[in-house]
Design a protein around this motif. Structure first.
Motif, short mmCIF file in Angstrom:
data_model
loop_
_atom_site.label_atom_id
_atom_site.label_comp_id
_atom_site.label_asym_id
_atom_site.label_seq_id
_atom_site.Cartn_x
_atom_site.Cartn_y
_atom_site.Cartn_z
N TYR A 156 13.97 -41.36 -33.74
CA TYR A 156 14.33 -40.04 -33.24
C TYR A 156 13.08 -39.28 -32.78
CZ TYR A 156 16.63 -35.46 -33.14
OH TYR A 156 17.12 -34.25 -32.76
N GLY A 157 11.99 -39.41 -33.55
CA GLY A 157 10.75 -38.76 -33.16
C GLY A 157 10.21 -39.30 -31.85
N ALA A 158 10.29 -40.61 -31.69
CA ALA A 158 9.83 -41.21 -30.42
C ALA A 158 10.67 -40.72 -29.25
CB ALA A 158 9.89 -42.73 -30.53
N GLN A 159 11.97 -40.53 -29.48
CA GLN A 159 12.85 -40.02 -28.44
C GLN A 159 12.47 -38.60 -28.05
OE1 GLN A 159 15.08 -41.65 -26.83
NE2 GLN A 159 16.32 -40.10 -25.80
N LEU A 160 12.11 -37.78 -29.03
CA LEU A 160 11.76 -36.39 -28.74
C LEU A 160 10.44 -36.27 -28.00
CD1 LEU A 160 12.73 -34.61 -32.08
CD2 LEU A 160 14.04 -34.74 -29.96
N ASN A 161 9.52 -37.21 -28.26
CA ASN A 161 8.20 -37.12 -27.66
C ASN A 161 8.10 -37.70 -26.26
OD1 ASN A 161 7.06 -35.86 -29.88
ND2 ASN A 161 6.63 -37.81 -30.92
N ARG A 162 9.16 -38.34 -25.79
CA ARG A 162 9.08 -38.89 -24.45
C ARG A 162 9.32 -37.80 -23.41
NH1 ARG A 162 13.82 -39.47 -21.81
NH2 ARG A 162 15.75 -39.33 -23.03
N SER A 163 8.83 -38.02 -22.22
CA SER A 163 8.97 -37.04 -21.16
C SER A 163 10.44 -36.84 -20.80
CB SER A 163 8.20 -37.51 -19.91
OG SER A 163 8.37 -36.61 -18.86
N GLY A 164 10.84 -35.56 -20.66
CA GLY A 164 12.21 -35.26 -20.27
C GLY A 164 13.18 -35.13 -21.42
N ALA A 165 12.72 -35.37 -22.67
CA ALA A 165 13.62 -35.29 -23.81
C ALA A 165 13.91 -33.83 -24.14
CB ALA A 165 13.00 -35.98 -25.02
N PHE A 166 15.06 -33.61 -24.74
CA PHE A 166 15.45 -32.25 -25.11
C PHE A 166 16.31 -32.30 -26.36
CE2 PHE A 166 19.14 -29.37 -25.03
CZ PHE A 166 18.49 -28.20 -25.36
N TYR A 167 16.09 -31.34 -27.24
CA TYR A 167 16.95 -31.21 -28.40
C TYR A 167 16.91 -29.75 -28.85
CZ TYR A 167 13.13 -30.71 -31.78
OH TYR A 167 12.04 -30.26 -32.49
N THR A 168 17.91 -29.35 -29.61
CA THR A 168 17.96 -28.01 -30.17
C THR A 168 17.44 -28.08 -31.60
OG1 THR A 168 19.87 -27.41 -28.82
CG2 THR A 168 19.44 -26.07 -30.77
N PRO A 169 16.28 -27.49 -31.91
CA PRO A 169 15.71 -27.59 -33.26
C PRO A 169 16.59 -26.89 -34.28
CG PRO A 169 14.48 -26.02 -31.94
CD PRO A 169 15.44 -26.69 -31.01
N ALA A 170 16.57 -27.41 -35.50
CA ALA A 170 17.38 -26.83 -36.56
C ALA A 170 16.78 -25.52 -37.07
CB ALA A 170 17.53 -27.82 -37.70
N GLN A 171 15.47 -25.36 -36.99
CA GLN A 171 14.82 -24.13 -37.42
C GLN A 171 13.58 -23.90 -36.57
OE1 GLN A 171 13.89 -24.83 -41.52
NE2 GLN A 171 12.09 -26.10 -41.07
N GLN A 172 13.14 -22.66 -36.57
CA GLN A 172 11.99 -22.29 -35.75
C GLN A 172 10.72 -22.87 -36.34
OE1 GLN A 172 11.76 -18.08 -35.10
NE2 GLN A 172 10.51 -18.27 -33.28
#
Length: 306
Positions: A156-172
């Motif tokens: 999941y971390g590798a997915q977030l760090n790739r270019s163009g990835a997007f997710y809604t964080p659970a907390q600030q």
């Protein structure tokens, strides 16, 4: 007149002929009986025919020629095709029998009750205990689950760090005071923030920081798209020059770090080792907050507007 030794009267010519015919019939009957016996012993041999010659009073037997061997006709072939598979199928049938209601049931060699007795529940405490035998141990279920969770987090971390990835964080994130950190960005259908830039873009984050430093954290805002700079970070350096605001290669805290590859960041600290610590959004196209340290000469610095 004297008779012969037996005193038998002499037969006339017609009587002698009748006697000869009787003897011929008796002589001819013997070969006929022998032929019937031969037919009974050898069924494959055709019956013989007789031809009695009456001219010389003798009988002759004509031997019958042997019958041609039989050939397999269509009926015999068809019967073989039906019978042979039926025999093989009967031998190969499993140990099942028809029940009155239709279908099959297991033979007496199989016990359904004994099989169902093996369907038992194992306690969670028992499944979590390590098992060892002959100095060898196995991995418990808890260890397997933990390893799987760790692998999933890494992926999941590798997915977030790739270019163009997007997710809604659970907390600030810690250190992030951007008020719209969980809004949907434009790439995924989001709209404009109150500062008139798209949510979670680098320009909206920097505009928020410039308002905060000016003491404005709610509307009416001091700096927005209409009086600060365009929505393209690439144009910000020219916008600063057009407004007459200062730009420099020397960073100061609170200035804007401008990068010619269409990106801006907020200068958090100027370090004594020739580096600068910056805060930013969407640096790697993930629309998220990041902090990093860069060499001082990596950017042009746009001083806070007045």
């Amino acid at each position: 007149m004297h008779g012969d030794e037996n005193d038998a009267p002499e037969l006339t010519r017609s009587e002698r002929r009748a006697a000869d015919r009787g003897r011929a019939r008796r002589t001819a009957a013997k070969p006929a009986r022998r032929a019937r016996a031969a037919r009974a012993d050898a069924a494959a041999v055709a019956p013989t025919s007789r031809d009695v010659a009456a001219s010389d009073g003798s009988a002759r037997d004509v031997a019958a020629a042997p019958r041609a061997p039989r050939r397999n006709g269509p009926a015999r072939v068809f019967a073989t095709v039906l019978v042979v598979p039926a025999i093989v199928g009967t031998v190969a049938l499993p140990a099942y029998a028809m029940i009155p209601g239709g279908g099959f049931e297991a033979s007496g060699a199989f016990s359904l009750a004994r099989a169902e007795a093996q369907n038992v529940d194992v306690s969670a405490l028992a499944s979590g205990k390590p098992v060892s035998s002959d100095a060898y141990s196995i991995t418990t279920k808890a260890e397997i689950d933990a390893a799987a969770a760790e692998a999933e987090r890494a992926a999941y971390g590798a997915q977030l760090n790739r270019s163009g990835a997007f997710y809604t964080p659970a907390q600030q994130a810690e250190g992030d005071d951007y008020p719209w950190w969980n809004e949907t960005p434009d790439d995924y259908g989001g709209g404009l923030s109150p500062l008139r830039y798209y949510y979670r873009e680098c320009v909206d984050f920097v505009a928020w920081r410039l308002n905060r430093d000016a003491g404005v954290t709610s509307g009416p805002w001091k700096w927005t798209w209409s009086n600060l700079a365009s929505g393209s970070a690439y144009a910000w350096a020219d916008e600063w020059v057009r407004h007459g605001w200062a730009t420099s290669s020397d960073p100061i805290v609170g200035s804007v770090a401008w990068f010619p590859y269409n990106h801006v960041a907020y200068v958090q600290a100027v370090n004594g080792d020739g580096t600068v610590t910056i805060e930013e959004y969407n640096q790697n196209s993930d629309h998220s907050y990041h902090v990093r340290t860069i060499p001082t000469g990596s950017a042009i610095y746009l001083y806070p507007p007045v």
